[in-house]
Structures are given as structure tokens and as C-alpha cells.
Motif scaffolding. Structure first.
Motif, PDB file in Angstrom:
ATOM      1  N   GLY A 105      12.495   2.183  10.761  1.00  0.00           N
ATOM      2  CA  GLY A 105      11.771   3.424  10.506  1.00  0.00           C
ATOM      3  C   GLY A 105      10.522   3.553  11.359  1.00  0.00           C
ATOM      4  O   GLY A 105      10.230   4.625  11.908  1.00  0.00           O
ATOM      5  N   LEU A 106       9.775   2.460  11.516  1.00  0.00           N
ATOM      6  CA  LEU A 106       8.549   2.495  12.304  1.00  0.00           C
ATOM      7  C   LEU A 106       8.832   2.677  13.788  1.00  0.00           C
ATOM      8  O   LEU A 106       8.127   3.417  14.482  1.00  0.00           O
ATOM      9  CB  LEU A 106       7.751   1.208  12.074  1.00  0.00           C
ATOM     10  CG  LEU A 106       7.146   1.050  10.670  1.00  0.00           C
ATOM     11  CD1 LEU A 106       6.657  -0.370  10.452  1.00  0.00           C
ATOM     12  CD2 LEU A 106       5.994   2.041  10.471  1.00  0.00           C
ATOM     13  N   ILE A 107       9.870   1.993  14.283  1.00  0.00           N
ATOM     14  CA  ILE A 107      10.238   2.150  15.704  1.00  0.00           C
ATOM     15  C   ILE A 107      10.698   3.571  15.980  1.00  0.00           C
ATOM     16  O   ILE A 107      10.334   4.183  16.988  1.00  0.00           O
ATOM     17  CB  ILE A 107      11.325   1.123  16.083  1.00  0.00           C
ATOM     18  CG1 ILE A 107      10.737  -0.290  16.074  1.00  0.00           C
ATOM     19  CG2 ILE A 107      11.907   1.436  17.462  1.00  0.00           C
ATOM     20  CD1 ILE A 107      11.766  -1.389  16.229  1.00  0.00           C
ATOM     21  N   ARG A 108      11.509   4.114  15.068  1.00  0.00           N
ATOM     22  CA  ARG A 108      11.980   5.495  15.233  1.00  0.00           C
ATOM     23  C   ARG A 108      10.809   6.472  15.216  1.00  0.00           C
ATOM     24  O   ARG A 108      10.740   7.384  16.042  1.00  0.00           O
ATOM     25  CB  ARG A 108      12.966   5.839  14.116  1.00  0.00           C
ATOM     26  CG  ARG A 108      13.631   7.214  14.267  1.00  0.00           C
ATOM     27  CD  ARG A 108      14.623   7.436  13.138  1.00  0.00           C
ATOM     28  NE  ARG A 108      13.943   7.611  11.877  1.00  0.00           N
ATOM     29  CZ  ARG A 108      13.482   8.794  11.436  1.00  0.00           C
ATOM     30  NH1 ARG A 108      13.616   9.881  12.171  1.00  0.00           N
ATOM     31  NH2 ARG A 108      12.887   8.860  10.266  1.00  0.00           N
ATOM     32  N   GLU A 109       9.879   6.258  14.281  1.00  0.00           N
ATOM     33  CA  GLU A 109       8.720   7.135  14.191  1.00  0.00           C
ATOM     34  C   GLU A 109       7.833   7.000  15.431  1.00  0.00           C
ATOM     35  O   GLU A 109       7.265   7.977  15.917  1.00  0.00           O
ATOM     36  CB  GLU A 109       7.902   6.794  12.937  1.00  0.00           C
ATOM     37  CG  GLU A 109       8.572   7.160  11.631  1.00  0.00           C
ATOM     38  CD  GLU A 109       8.582   8.656  11.380  1.00  0.00           C
ATOM     39  OE1 GLU A 109       7.648   9.338  11.816  1.00  0.00           O
ATOM     40  OE2 GLU A 109       9.536   9.141  10.758  1.00  0.00           O
ATOM     41  N   SER A 110       7.702   5.773  15.947  1.00  0.00           N
ATOM     42  CA  SER A 110       6.890   5.546  17.134  1.00  0.00           C
ATOM     43  C   SER A 110       7.478   6.261  18.345  1.00  0.00           C
ATOM     44  O   SER A 110       6.748   6.850  19.150  1.00  0.00           O
ATOM     45  CB  SER A 110       6.791   4.040  17.412  1.00  0.00           C
ATOM     46  OG  SER A 110       5.994   3.798  18.539  1.00  0.00           O
ATOM     47  N   ILE A 111       8.794   6.223  18.472  1.00  0.00           N
ATOM     48  CA  ILE A 111       9.461   6.930  19.571  1.00  0.00           C
ATOM     49  C   ILE A 111       9.256   8.434  19.448  1.00  0.00           C
ATOM     50  O   ILE A 111       8.986   9.135  20.432  1.00  0.00           O
ATOM     51  CB  ILE A 111      10.963   6.591  19.594  1.00  0.00           C
ATOM     52  CG1 ILE A 111      11.161   5.112  19.960  1.00  0.00           C
ATOM     53  CG2 ILE A 111      11.715   7.484  20.579  1.00  0.00           C
ATOM     54  CD1 ILE A 111      12.580   4.634  19.813  1.00  0.00           C
ATOM     55  N   GLU A 162       0.830  -1.203   0.000  1.00  0.00           N
ATOM     56  CA  GLU A 162       0.000   0.000   0.000  1.00  0.00           C
ATOM     57  C   GLU A 162       0.866   1.256   0.000  1.00  0.00           C
ATOM     58  O   GLU A 162       0.577   2.218  -0.718  1.00  0.00           O
ATOM     59  CB  GLU A 162      -0.931  -0.007   1.210  1.00  0.00           C
ATOM     60  CG  GLU A 162      -2.051  -1.012   1.120  1.00  0.00           C
ATOM     61  CD  GLU A 162      -2.948  -1.021   2.335  1.00  0.00           C
ATOM     62  OE1 GLU A 162      -3.896  -1.816   2.363  1.00  0.00           O
ATOM     63  OE2 GLU A 162      -2.711  -0.211   3.260  1.00  0.00           O
ATOM     64  N   VAL A 163       1.942   1.247   0.796  1.00  0.00           N
ATOM     65  CA  VAL A 163       2.864   2.393   0.821  1.00  0.00           C
ATOM     66  C   VAL A 163       3.501   2.575  -0.553  1.00  0.00           C
ATOM     67  O   VAL A 163       3.556   3.697  -1.093  1.00  0.00           O
ATOM     68  CB  VAL A 163       3.961   2.200   1.892  1.00  0.00           C
ATOM     69  CG1 VAL A 163       4.988   3.319   1.816  1.00  0.00           C
ATOM     70  CG2 VAL A 163       3.350   2.161   3.282  1.00  0.00           C
ATOM     71  N   THR A 164       3.967   1.476  -1.128  1.00  0.00           N
ATOM     72  CA  THR A 164       4.602   1.530  -2.447  1.00  0.00           C
ATOM     73  C   THR A 164       3.625   2.010  -3.515  1.00  0.00           C
ATOM     74  O   THR A 164       3.961   2.872  -4.337  1.00  0.00           O
ATOM     75  CB  THR A 164       5.133   0.136  -2.821  1.00  0.00           C
ATOM     76  OG1 THR A 164       6.061  -0.306  -1.830  1.00  0.00           O
ATOM     77  CG2 THR A 164       5.836   0.168  -4.172  1.00  0.00           C
ATOM     78  N   GLU A 175      12.801   5.876   5.611  1.00  0.00           N
ATOM     79  CA  GLU A 175      13.086   4.475   5.928  1.00  0.00           C
ATOM     80  C   GLU A 175      11.881   3.591   5.645  1.00  0.00           C
ATOM     81  O   GLU A 175      12.023   2.490   5.114  1.00  0.00           O
ATOM     82  CB  GLU A 175      13.489   4.330   7.400  1.00  0.00           C
ATOM     83  CG  GLU A 175      14.795   5.009   7.767  1.00  0.00           C
ATOM     84  CD  GLU A 175      14.569   6.408   8.310  1.00  0.00           C
ATOM     85  OE1 GLU A 175      13.452   6.938   8.107  1.00  0.00           O
ATOM     86  OE2 GLU A 175      15.493   6.963   8.923  1.00  0.00           O
ATOM     87  N   VAL A 176      10.687   4.077   6.005  1.00  0.00           N
ATOM     88  CA  VAL A 176       9.465   3.307   5.767  1.00  0.00           C
ATOM     89  C   VAL A 176       9.222   3.157   4.270  1.00  0.00           C
ATOM     90  O   VAL A 176       8.873   2.074   3.788  1.00  0.00           O
ATOM     91  CB  VAL A 176       8.251   3.982   6.443  1.00  0.00           C
ATOM     92  CG1 VAL A 176       6.968   3.232   6.114  1.00  0.00           C
ATOM     93  CG2 VAL A 176       8.459   4.043   7.953  1.00  0.00           C
ATOM     94  N   LEU A 177       9.429   4.233   3.534  1.00  0.00           N
ATOM     95  CA  LEU A 177       9.217   4.203   2.082  1.00  0.00           C
ATOM     96  C   LEU A 177      10.218   3.283   1.393  1.00  0.00           C
ATOM     97  O   LEU A 177       9.846   2.417   0.590  1.00  0.00           O
ATOM     98  CB  LEU A 177       9.317   5.620   1.521  1.00  0.00           C
ATOM     99  CG  LEU A 177       9.069   5.786   0.020  1.00  0.00           C
ATOM    100  CD1 LEU A 177       7.670   5.314  -0.345  1.00  0.00           C
ATOM    101  CD2 LEU A 177       9.252   7.249  -0.384  1.00  0.00           C
ATOM    102  N   ALA A 178      11.501   3.449   1.736  1.00  0.00           N
ATOM    103  CA  ALA A 178      12.535   2.613   1.128  1.00  0.00           C
ATOM    104  C   ALA A 178      12.368   1.147   1.539  1.00  0.00           C
ATOM    105  O   ALA A 178      12.526   0.240   0.712  1.00  0.00           O
ATOM    106  CB  ALA A 178      13.916   3.116   1.542  1.00  0.00           C
ATOM    107  N   GLY A 179      12.023   0.912   2.806  1.00  0.00           N
ATOM    108  CA  GLY A 179      11.806  -0.452   3.272  1.00  0.00           C
ATOM    109  C   GLY A 179      10.635  -1.116   2.562  1.00  0.00           C
ATOM    110  O   GLY A 179      10.680  -2.309   2.253  1.00  0.00           O
ATOM    111  N   SER A 180       9.596  -0.343   2.288  1.00  0.00           N
ATOM    112  CA  SER A 180       8.434  -0.881   1.575  1.00  0.00           C
ATOM    113  C   SER A 180       8.809  -1.263   0.148  1.00  0.00           C
ATOM    114  O   SER A 180       8.419  -2.337  -0.345  1.00  0.00           O
ATOM    115  CB  SER A 180       7.299   0.153   1.556  1.00  0.00           C
ATOM    116  OG  SER A 180       6.838   0.425   2.860  1.00  0.00           O
TER     117      SER A 180
END
Length: 204
Positions: free
Chosen positions: A142-148, A46-48, A109-114
Motif C-alpha cells: 500500500g505504501l509503495i503504491r501510494e508513493s508511486i 497509530e493508524v489503527t 491496504e495501509v489501514l488493513a495492513g496496520s
């Protein structure tokens, strides 16, 4: 004999692991929740897709072809009418709420990881590699960093969650790498042989 046996076991484990990973990514099992360019995204695909639609890099029919297996699986699981190919994008509500481009840049990070996760699932049909593992690891970071950051009061980082299926995707991505699996099997086999020899020597 031991080498051929370890090779067979590695092939079997990798095949099962990649099948699980492919199912999670292509059939869009929710593994996280994050605001994306056109709403809330729950899967790397979905992100991609949302980014590909916004950037107009690929024609829409390619994006729809990527999304359709997941839409089909969702319709079957929820016992709903299968969405037509033409109206497929409406199902994902990619046209409901736009997120600023700056917000996308803050989630590189989330975008590249996706991208890597989806690419690993597709290229893995030919030969599974490390792309899938790198993608999932980058996504988690990326998600952990964003969550923090969300807990620290950053508005753009709120509403981000990691679901248990993410860890299944991580494990399956790791065990889909044949070289690493063979090393693990060889190490385990050697330890087992050494223990067996020690036991025989003690018995004698």
C-alpha cells in the motif's frame, strides 16, 4: 537428534524474531510516514488507533492501553516527563488535523495492513502466525503504491515514506513463523550433510 536440534533452533530463532517484531509494533518504532485521519501517522498502531477513535468501535480506554507502552518508551528515550494516562491522546495530536474519510478509503491496504500488523503482535503472544507477515506485506504494498501515485502527481498520495525499520519488521515477521523457519533449517542441514558425505567419499 537432528530433528530435535532443528526444533530447538527454530524455537529460538522464532522467539527472538517475534520479540523484535513485538517491540517494533507495540512500542511504536516509526516504520513509515502517512497522512491518517487525525494527522501524520508513523506506526501501524497509530493508524489503527486513529481509525478506532474515529469509528468509535472500541472504548477510548482500550485505545489508550494500546498506545501507552509506546508513549512510555518515547518519554524514556527522549528523557521527557511521562505523559499521564488521561492526557495520552494529546501526545499523539490526534485532534489537530482531520483527513477526509475519502482519503482513508484510498488507503485501504495501509489501514488493513496496520490492523493485521497490530493483531499479529497481540495474538502472537499466544502463538505467532502469518498474520504479522501478511500485515507488513500489505502495508508495504500500500505504501509503495501510494508513493508511486504521489510521484505521479496525486495530491492525496504525497508525504508518504518508508523507513528502514519497516524492513526489519518484515524480516522479523517472516522469521517468527516456526514452520517456515524449520523448513529452512532442515533444508540447510540436509545440504550440509550431503556436502559432508561427498567430502568424506573424496577423502577415502
Amino acid at each position: 537428534m537432528a530433528s530435535s536440534s532443528s526444533r530447538r533452533w527454530a524455537t529460538l530463532i522464532c522467539s527472538i524474531a517475534f520479540s523484535i517484531y513485538f517491540f517494533i509494533i507495540i512500542f511504536q518504532v516509526p516504520i513509515f510516514s502517512v497522512p491518517c485521519r487525525f494527522g501524520i501517522c508513523h506506526t501501524p498502531l497509530e493508524v489503527t488507533s486513529s481509525q478506532l477513535i474515529a469509528s468509535e468501535v472500541f472504548p477510548l480506554f482500550i485505545v489508550k492501553a494500546l498506545l501507552y507502552p509506546g508513549a512510555l518508551a518515547k518519554a524514556i528515550c527522549k528523557l521527557k516527563t511521562i505523559q499521564s494516562y488521561r492526557n495520552l491522546l494529546n501526545l499523539y495530536q490526534f485532534n489537530t488535523r482531520a483527513v477526509s474519510a475519502a482519503s482513508d478509503l484510498q488507503r485501504l491496504e495501509v489501514l488493513a495492513g496496520s490492523y493485521l500488523s497490530v493483531g499479529g503482535a497481540i495474538t502472537g503472544l499466544i502463538k505467532p502466525g502469518r498474520m504479522s507477515l501478511f500485515g507488513i506485506l500489505l502495508l508495504m504494498w500500500g505504501l509503495i503504491r501510494e508513493s508511486i501515485m504521489g510521484k505521479s502527481g496525486f495530491a492525496h498520495a504525497k508525504g508518504i515514506h518508508i523507513y528502514p525499520a519497516m524492513y526489519i519488521a518484515l524480516i522479523s515477521a517472516f522469521f517468527s513463523i516456526r514452520k517456515d523457519v524449520r523448513k529452512i533449517i532442515r533444508t540447510f542441514t540436509r545440504k550440509h550433510v550431503v556436502k559432508a558425505k561427498r567430502y568424506k567419499s573424496k577423502v577415502k
